[in-house]
Enzyme design. Sequence first.
Site, PDB file in Angstrom:
ATOM      1  CD  GLU A  56      -3.271  -0.407   0.523  1.00 53.58           C
ATOM      2  OE1 GLU A  56      -3.182   0.680  -0.095  1.00 53.58           O
ATOM      3  OE2 GLU A  56      -4.312  -1.069   0.564  1.00 53.58           O
ATOM      4  CG  ASN A  72      -8.887   2.059  -0.059  1.00 56.54           C
ATOM      5  OD1 ASN A  72      -7.668   2.179   0.004  1.00 56.54           O
ATOM      6  ND2 ASN A  72      -9.511   0.933   0.302  1.00 56.54           N
ATOM      7  CG  ASP A  76      -7.602  -0.739  -2.884  1.00 54.03           C
ATOM      8  OD1 ASP A  76      -6.842   0.097  -2.368  1.00 54.03           O
ATOM      9  OD2 ASP A  76      -7.728  -1.892  -2.455  1.00 54.03           O
TER      10      ASP A  76
END
Length: 282
Positions: free
Chosen positions: A54, A183, A233
């Site tokens: 991430e 997100n 996302d």
Amino acid sequence: MPVSLVGQAGRTNRERGVQKLGQVSQWRAVDCGAVVKTDSGVRIAANVGNILGEGPLWHPEAQCLFWFDILRSKLYRMAGEGDVAVMDLPFMGSAAGWIDAGNLLLAGDDGFYVLDMESGSLHPHMVLEDDNPATRSNDGRVDPWGRFWIGTMGRKLEAAAGALYRLDGARLEVLKQDISIPNSIAFSPDRARAYFADSPSRNILALDLNPETGDILRQRVFASLDDSDSVPDGSVVDSEGYLWNAQWGRGAWCATRPTAASTGPLSFPLASPRARPSAGRI
């Protein structure tokens, strides 16, 4: 945009943060294998086997790409093709912004930390839900005014356990509460919009901003994934204002015009792409 840390640091973590004060971690080289080219033309530049990769961040002054493996508490650095290093963190990091040529601000599961990239020393800046061990940080990005936006979520994906915050120097402001999986934090080049998604809702929101102050004026649904098998996302906005969103479960990036007309997917050889790198500076 650099992160602005003007002002005195906020309340530091008295139980965990102080133990990390001045803690030093070291970079070590990673063998990430050869660059892999896929049929779609996408290159896998660092095959490091992340469990939950991430928070990619491009540092324009250091000319390095940084990202995290959240569940393994690791920070990665790529200085060139095949030149990858990793650092073990004493917390679960998820997002970062660059302060200057030698320092990063890291968002972790219990607070914000300043990392000296050369020495590896960490210094707590401010706590973040340190009194709630059930949550951790997730997606984050620096806005055009140098403020760090960060979302939190339940470690076990508990519904509505998290929130969306904005760190402005020494002040931490709550923007949204009852968030499940934050997100898609991104900003338009004209400073007029922020984007955000609570992934389970399948909606990407546009938050209209005052272009001078960055104050939130109103919000609306910008794009909906209700008719797909994926959820939004991470996102990033390009120089022309297109929002590129990684769609978890679909293995695709989708570009959407500011008018919310999708240009269609760019497929990837993986089920869950996360986010494209940004160059946020604090």
